[in-house]
Write a protein that holds these residues in place. Sequence first.
Motif, PDB file in Angstrom:
ATOM      1  N   MET A   1       0.745  -1.067  -0.174  1.00  0.00           N
ATOM      2  CA  MET A   1      -0.214  -0.088   0.032  1.00  0.00           C
ATOM      3  C   MET A   1       0.888   1.267  -0.011  1.00  0.00           C
ATOM      4  O   MET A   1       0.490   2.156  -0.775  1.00  0.00           O
ATOM      5  CB  MET A   1      -0.943   0.043   1.051  1.00  0.00           C
ATOM      6  N   ALA A   2       2.008   1.166   0.755  1.00  0.00           N
ATOM      7  CA  ALA A   2       2.858   2.372   0.864  1.00  0.00           C
ATOM      8  C   ALA A   2       3.408   2.718  -0.523  1.00  0.00           C
ATOM      9  O   ALA A   2       3.492   3.830  -1.168  1.00  0.00           O
ATOM     10  CB  ALA A   2       3.964   2.261   2.078  1.00  0.00           C
ATOM     11  N   ASP A   3       3.882   1.568  -1.206  1.00  0.00           N
ATOM     12  CA  ASP A   3       4.436   1.792  -2.652  1.00  0.00           C
ATOM     13  C   ASP A   3       3.435   2.308  -3.359  1.00  0.00           C
ATOM     14  O   ASP A   3       3.753   3.229  -4.408  1.00  0.00           O
ATOM     15  CB  ASP A   3       4.937   0.632  -2.844  1.00  0.00           C
ATOM     16  N   ALA A   4       2.225   1.747  -3.408  1.00  0.00           N
ATOM     17  CA  ALA A   4       1.166   2.233  -4.376  1.00  0.00           C
ATOM     18  C   ALA A   4       1.010   3.823  -4.108  1.00  0.00           C
ATOM     19  O   ALA A   4       0.809   4.742  -5.121  1.00  0.00           O
ATOM     20  CB  ALA A   4      -0.080   1.388  -4.188  1.00  0.00           C
ATOM     21  N   LEU A   5       0.887   4.381  -2.942  1.00  0.00           N
ATOM     22  CA  LEU A   5       0.497   5.501  -2.599  1.00  0.00           C
ATOM     23  C   LEU A   5       1.704   6.673  -3.108  1.00  0.00           C
ATOM     24  O   LEU A   5       1.483   7.661  -3.605  1.00  0.00           O
ATOM     25  CB  LEU A   5       0.477   5.656  -0.862  1.00  0.00           C
ATOM     26  N   VAL A   6       2.947   6.089  -2.782  1.00  0.00           N
ATOM     27  CA  VAL A   6       4.103   6.866  -3.272  1.00  0.00           C
ATOM     28  C   VAL A   6       4.011   7.014  -4.962  1.00  0.00           C
ATOM     29  O   VAL A   6       4.099   7.900  -5.462  1.00  0.00           O
ATOM     30  CB  VAL A   6       5.326   6.436  -2.816  1.00  0.00           C
ATOM     31  N   ARG A   7       3.804   5.702  -5.732  1.00  0.00           N
ATOM     32  CA  ARG A   7       3.566   5.822  -7.137  1.00  0.00           C
ATOM     33  C   ARG A   7       2.508   6.795  -7.476  1.00  0.00           C
ATOM     34  O   ARG A   7       2.529   7.411  -8.521  1.00  0.00           O
ATOM     35  CB  ARG A   7       3.536   4.211  -7.581  1.00  0.00           C
TER      36      ARG A   7
ATOM     37  N   LEU B   1      -7.190   5.272  -3.569  1.00  0.00           N
ATOM     38  CA  LEU B   1      -6.379   4.304  -2.522  1.00  0.00           C
ATOM     39  C   LEU B   1      -6.938   4.538  -1.162  1.00  0.00           C
ATOM     40  O   LEU B   1      -6.823   5.975  -0.826  1.00  0.00           O
ATOM     41  CB  LEU B   1      -4.878   4.856  -2.823  1.00  0.00           C
ATOM     42  N   ASN B   2      -7.089   3.877  -0.252  1.00  0.00           N
ATOM     43  CA  ASN B   2      -7.722   4.083   1.078  1.00  0.00           C
ATOM     44  C   ASN B   2      -7.421   2.882   2.060  1.00  0.00           C
ATOM     45  O   ASN B   2      -7.503   1.531   1.604  1.00  0.00           O
ATOM     46  CB  ASN B   2      -9.266   3.924   0.820  1.00  0.00           C
ATOM     47  N   CYS B   3      -6.930   3.288   3.089  1.00  0.00           N
ATOM     48  CA  CYS B   3      -6.690   2.111   4.176  1.00  0.00           C
ATOM     49  C   CYS B   3      -7.808   2.261   5.001  1.00  0.00           C
ATOM     50  O   CYS B   3      -8.091   3.053   5.863  1.00  0.00           O
ATOM     51  CB  CYS B   3      -5.299   2.679   4.957  1.00  0.00           C
TER      52      CYS B   3
ATOM     53  N   VAL C   1      -5.567   8.452   9.489  1.00  0.00           N
ATOM     54  CA  VAL C   1      -4.353   8.206   8.680  1.00  0.00           C
ATOM     55  C   VAL C   1      -4.214   8.525   7.233  1.00  0.00           C
ATOM     56  O   VAL C   1      -3.069   8.813   6.845  1.00  0.00           O
ATOM     57  CB  VAL C   1      -4.303   6.612   8.777  1.00  0.00           C
ATOM     58  N   MET C   2      -5.178   8.316   6.545  1.00  0.00           N
ATOM     59  CA  MET C   2      -4.926   8.800   4.994  1.00  0.00           C
ATOM     60  C   MET C   2      -4.770  10.097   4.892  1.00  0.00           C
ATOM     61  O   MET C   2      -3.969  10.651   4.164  1.00  0.00           O
ATOM     62  CB  MET C   2      -6.384   8.563   4.210  1.00  0.00           C
ATOM     63  N   GLY C   3      -5.263  11.185   6.208  1.00  0.00           N
ATOM     64  CA  GLY C   3      -5.032  12.366   5.930  1.00  0.00           C
ATOM     65  C   GLY C   3      -3.557  12.752   6.494  1.00  0.00           C
ATOM     66  O   GLY C   3      -2.762  13.563   5.640  1.00  0.00           O
ATOM     67  N   GLN C   4      -2.646  11.969   7.183  1.00  0.00           N
ATOM     68  CA  GLN C   4      -1.521  12.113   7.179  1.00  0.00           C
ATOM     69  C   GLN C   4      -0.529  11.804   6.299  1.00  0.00           C
ATOM     70  O   GLN C   4       0.489  12.350   6.006  1.00  0.00           O
ATOM     71  CB  GLN C   4      -0.963  11.344   8.568  1.00  0.00           C
ATOM     72  N   VAL C   5      -1.173  10.720   5.597  1.00  0.00           N
ATOM     73  CA  VAL C   5      -0.454  10.355   4.346  1.00  0.00           C
ATOM     74  C   VAL C   5      -0.338  11.157   3.170  1.00  0.00           C
ATOM     75  O   VAL C   5       0.829  11.706   2.829  1.00  0.00           O
ATOM     76  CB  VAL C   5      -1.047   8.915   3.933  1.00  0.00           C
ATOM     77  N   ALA C   6      -1.551  11.985   3.242  1.00  0.00           N
ATOM     78  CA  ALA C   6      -1.609  12.959   2.029  1.00  0.00           C
ATOM     79  C   ALA C   6      -0.980  14.042   2.521  1.00  0.00           C
ATOM     80  O   ALA C   6      -0.327  14.543   1.417  1.00  0.00           O
ATOM     81  CB  ALA C   6      -3.226  13.293   1.959  1.00  0.00           C
ATOM     82  N   ASP C   7      -0.549  14.412   3.792  1.00  0.00           N
ATOM     83  CA  ASP C   7       0.042  15.776   3.992  1.00  0.00           C
ATOM     84  C   ASP C   7       1.698  15.284   3.850  1.00  0.00           C
ATOM     85  O   ASP C   7       2.189  16.102   3.227  1.00  0.00           O
ATOM     86  CB  ASP C   7      -0.150  15.849   5.432  1.00  0.00           C
ATOM     87  N   LEU C   8       1.951  13.994   4.162  1.00  0.00           N
ATOM     88  CA  LEU C   8       3.468  13.600   3.891  1.00  0.00           C
ATOM     89  C   LEU C   8       3.776  13.863   2.416  1.00  0.00           C
ATOM     90  O   LEU C   8       4.809  14.236   2.067  1.00  0.00           O
ATOM     91  CB  LEU C   8       3.717  12.400   4.401  1.00  0.00           C
ATOM     92  N   LEU C   9       2.788  13.345   1.529  1.00  0.00           N
ATOM     93  CA  LEU C   9       3.071  13.203   0.169  1.00  0.00           C
ATOM     94  C   LEU C   9       2.807  14.634  -0.660  1.00  0.00           C
ATOM     95  O   LEU C   9       2.954  14.627  -1.840  1.00  0.00           O
ATOM     96  CB  LEU C   9       2.362  12.094  -0.471  1.00  0.00           C
ATOM     97  N   GLY C  10       2.101  15.436   0.220  1.00  0.00           N
ATOM     98  CA  GLY C  10       1.746  16.739  -0.504  1.00  0.00           C
ATOM     99  C   GLY C  10       0.382  16.683  -1.425  1.00  0.00           C
ATOM    100  O   GLY C  10       0.570  17.350  -2.335  1.00  0.00           O
ATOM    101  N   MET C  11      -0.234  15.818  -1.033  1.00  0.00           N
ATOM    102  CA  MET C  11      -1.554  15.638  -1.990  1.00  0.00           C
ATOM    103  C   MET C  11      -2.818  15.705  -1.235  1.00  0.00           C
ATOM    104  O   MET C  11      -2.895  15.629  -0.017  1.00  0.00           O
ATOM    105  CB  MET C  11      -1.564  14.011  -2.262  1.00  0.00           C
ATOM    106  N   ALA C  12      -3.712  16.115  -2.131  1.00  0.00           N
ATOM    107  CA  ALA C  12      -5.221  16.470  -1.817  1.00  0.00           C
ATOM    108  C   ALA C  12      -5.839  15.061  -1.629  1.00  0.00           C
ATOM    109  O   ALA C  12      -5.753  14.313  -2.511  1.00  0.00           O
ATOM    110  CB  ALA C  12      -6.097  17.475  -2.478  1.00  0.00           C
TER     111      ALA C  12
END
Length: 309
Positions: free
Chosen positions: A61-67, A77-79, A86-97
């Motif tokens: 999942m982490a690899d798919a999110l980065v790609r 993509l959703n956990c 959690v998905m909000g934290q991931v989005a902030d890290l990757l700079g995505m909405a």
Amino acid sequence: MTNFIFIAVMVLGTIALISSVVLYLVSKKFAVEEDPRIGQVQEILPGANCGGCGFPGCSGMADALVRGADRGSIDGLNCPVGGPSVMGQVADLLGMAMANVEPMVAVVRCNGSCEHRPRTAVYDGLRTCAAMHATSAGETGCGYGCLGCGDCVEACQFDAIHINAETGLPEVDEDRCTSCGACVKACPRNIIELRKKGPKGRRVYVQCVNKDKGAVAKKACEVACIGCGKCEKVCAFDAITIAGNLSYIDFNKCKLCTKCVDVCPTQAIINVNFPVKKAKPTEAKPTADTPVVAEITESTNHDKVEVKA
């Protein structure tokens, strides 16, 4: 003898040295550098490795999110375990909405309890749903209903589903359910489904999967869907379809009006977490002691006369 041992050691040492150099050069030549963000995203993910996201574990999942971030979007993509936080934290890290994802919950689409669906046979074999489904139709007249062996309970990592001892059916604790889908995959009869949790946890769905004709289904279980189509006719939102003698409610179209619940003749459609409807007040019938008021109308005035019945 000493020289022979010395020569053998030297030869083996030389081979090991040459092999290590070759391996080192090959590793440098064909090294694949991992994006450091993958490790950072994986640390944020809950680490349940449940597969509910559709990938083999949190690393996938982490690899798919980065790609997805590299392509410009992580929509779709959703956990389910981590949820929006959690998905909000991931989005902030990757700079995505991150698009808002409505929470889901597992529902058991069978109401064939011991009361509604009597036992007609005794199964003597490996006590799992998969084994019973593969070798027989089960212990009741319904070949579609829940087998009650608890494969879904074993599959759940979050203690969110249990077999009710009185009904023999699995029940989902919606506060613990993470909608990972493990119970859905474990059920050999596809009775468990992930549906939108709904506003205030309110849901409307057909609690039956029997595709037999109405009379056959009703004989096997008194609360089975008989495919009469009354629910489909009353739905103003085109949310209900009848296929294979079975009614199904599309939760993306359903507006929770509950009209289908009211017209279902077998109570196969249920509504969850709705307030109890208040009974309509009945009009009191006049008794011998009830005064009857008669109104006499004249051309000039109105006089009311009370008459004792």
